[in-house]
Structures are given as structure tokens and as C-alpha cells.
Design a protein around this motif. Sequence first.
Motif, PDB file in Angstrom:
ATOM      1  N   ASP A  24       0.813  -1.217   0.000  1.00  0.00           N
ATOM      2  CA  ASP A  24       0.000   0.000   0.000  1.00  0.00           C
ATOM      3  C   ASP A  24       0.848   1.269   0.000  1.00  0.00           C
ATOM      4  O   ASP A  24       0.337   2.361  -0.208  1.00  0.00           O
ATOM      5  CB  ASP A  24      -0.922   0.008   1.223  1.00  0.00           C
ATOM      6  N   TRP A  83      -3.813  -0.281  11.490  1.00  0.00           N
ATOM      7  CA  TRP A  83      -3.520  -1.452  10.663  1.00  0.00           C
ATOM      8  C   TRP A  83      -4.796  -2.092  10.173  1.00  0.00           C
ATOM      9  O   TRP A  83      -5.778  -2.118  10.905  1.00  0.00           O
ATOM     10  CB  TRP A  83      -2.728  -2.487  11.476  1.00  0.00           C
ATOM     11  N   PRO A  84      -4.793  -2.685   8.977  1.00  0.00           N
ATOM     12  CA  PRO A  84      -3.681  -2.619   8.020  1.00  0.00           C
ATOM     13  C   PRO A  84      -3.502  -1.190   7.508  1.00  0.00           C
ATOM     14  O   PRO A  84      -4.488  -0.482   7.305  1.00  0.00           O
ATOM     15  CB  PRO A  84      -4.086  -3.581   6.910  1.00  0.00           C
ATOM     16  N   GLY A  85      -2.241  -0.801   7.290  1.00  0.00           N
ATOM     17  CA  GLY A  85      -1.979   0.553   6.806  1.00  0.00           C
ATOM     18  C   GLY A  85      -0.513   0.924   6.864  1.00  0.00           C
ATOM     19  O   GLY A  85       0.338   0.119   7.231  1.00  0.00           O
ATOM     20  N   ASN A 115      -1.885  -2.521   4.014  1.00  0.00           N
ATOM     21  CA  ASN A 115      -3.274  -2.484   3.543  1.00  0.00           C
ATOM     22  C   ASN A 115      -3.288  -2.744   2.039  1.00  0.00           C
ATOM     23  O   ASN A 115      -3.588  -1.879   1.229  1.00  0.00           O
ATOM     24  CB  ASN A 115      -3.892  -1.121   3.869  1.00  0.00           C
ATOM     25  N   SER A 116      -2.928  -3.973   1.687  1.00  0.00           N
ATOM     26  CA  SER A 116      -2.820  -4.369   0.280  1.00  0.00           C
ATOM     27  C   SER A 116      -3.245  -5.820   0.163  1.00  0.00           C
ATOM     28  O   SER A 116      -2.684  -6.688   0.835  1.00  0.00           O
ATOM     29  CB  SER A 116      -1.372  -4.197  -0.181  1.00  0.00           C
ATOM     30  N   THR A 117      -4.225  -6.083  -0.681  1.00  0.00           N
ATOM     31  CA  THR A 117      -4.740  -7.451  -0.840  1.00  0.00           C
ATOM     32  C   THR A 117      -3.648  -8.388  -1.324  1.00  0.00           C
ATOM     33  O   THR A 117      -3.490  -9.497  -0.813  1.00  0.00           O
ATOM     34  CB  THR A 117      -5.924  -7.470  -1.832  1.00  0.00           C
ATOM     35  N   GLN A 120      -1.051  -8.980   1.423  1.00  0.00           N
ATOM     36  CA  GLN A 120      -1.616  -9.830   2.481  1.00  0.00           C
ATOM     37  C   GLN A 120      -1.774 -11.278   2.014  1.00  0.00           C
ATOM     38  O   GLN A 120      -1.544 -12.212   2.779  1.00  0.00           O
ATOM     39  CB  GLN A 120      -2.962  -9.270   2.951  1.00  0.00           C
TER      40      GLN A 120
END
Length: 202
Positions: A24, A83-85, A115-117, A120
Motif C-alpha cells: 500500500d 492497521w492494516p496501513g 493495507n494491500s490485498t 496480504q
Amino acid sequence: MTQVPLTNLIAGARAGFLVSFPTDTVPALAVVPEKAALIFAAKQRSQDKPLILMAARAEDLWLYVKGSENEYKVWQQLADKYWPGGLTLVLPASQRLPKVMNPIDPTTIGIRVPNSTIAQTILAQTGPLATTSANFSGQPPLQTMAKIENQFPQVLTLSMTEYQGEIPGMGIPSTVAKWTGINWQILRQGAIELDLSSDNQV
């Protein structure tokens, strides 16, 4: 090495190879914590610049830090909020952390949940990875997989087709906040503007 599909990148990471994938903030250069020396070598990075331990969930990271019951509460409050971040917390390290993550001062470790699919998805299957921005030390972070592949041909980079629906990172590194034992000290102002009110102190 060329760009690889997600399954190959995950398998490569688990086998101890250097990998790169979007997050992110800025794209990450990553490896299993025990092989963190590979990142320092690839980036020509000074040993006094520790890496960040990144994971898919906060629960995967608490094992690597140690503190009092009160401190854990304060840390978790901030993690729950951001979070996520794009926030990295620098906390006292537990014995579980390989010293190669932070060779000069192995008593602390930076931790983060992106914060990223895509990030993660990878981290959920590899476990926590030692990470940093993908660039030679002292140079601006590289923003595309193609540039990373060009500068780091030995790194497994994620194929472009794997994350077409993913919103690209903002290009700004994470904010870094260090726990002093009583409150937070901002080491780097980055993606997140922290609200360090009194409820985030012991």
C-alpha cells in the motif's frame, strides 16, 4: 529472473529467495527473516538500517516483540486504529527475532501490516517476511515491477497480470513510530498522520 505468477513467488519466498511485490506504500523487497542478509547485500544497505517485519495480520507479529501487559495494550490500540496501513511500529524485539534483521541493534524491530490485498495474500502463505523498499540504498524507491526487475535481476518479481485490480501503492513510505517505554517517538513522517493522544501512552 523474470516476473513470476503469484504461486511461484510464494513458493520462492518460502524457499528463501528474494522476492518483490506491491504494497500500500511502495513496492517491497522481501525475504524470510533468517535470510535478511540477502536484502542488505542486494541493496548495498548499511547494517545500521534495520528491516521491517511485515505480516498479513497483527497476530503474526506479536510473537516477535516483548513488553509488559500495559505496553501490549498500548501497542495493540495503535495497531487496531491504523492497521492494516502505512504505519510501522518500532518495538522491543523478542528472542524469536533473527538478529540479521537488525544487526547493529537486535533489541528492537519495526513491524507492519500492509493495507494491500496482494501483499496480504502473499504474507498469509509465507508467514512474516523481512522487508524494505525496492531500491539501492540512498536512492528513491522504485515504483514498478519492471524497474525492480531491471535493477534487481536476481529477485523474483510479481507478474503484472496478477494485480490488475489492485490499487497501486501511494508511493510514500510508511510512517515510523518508535516506542520509548512511555510514549511514541516519530522517526519518519510518512503515509499516516498519527494521532498520539494520551491514550497511546503508558
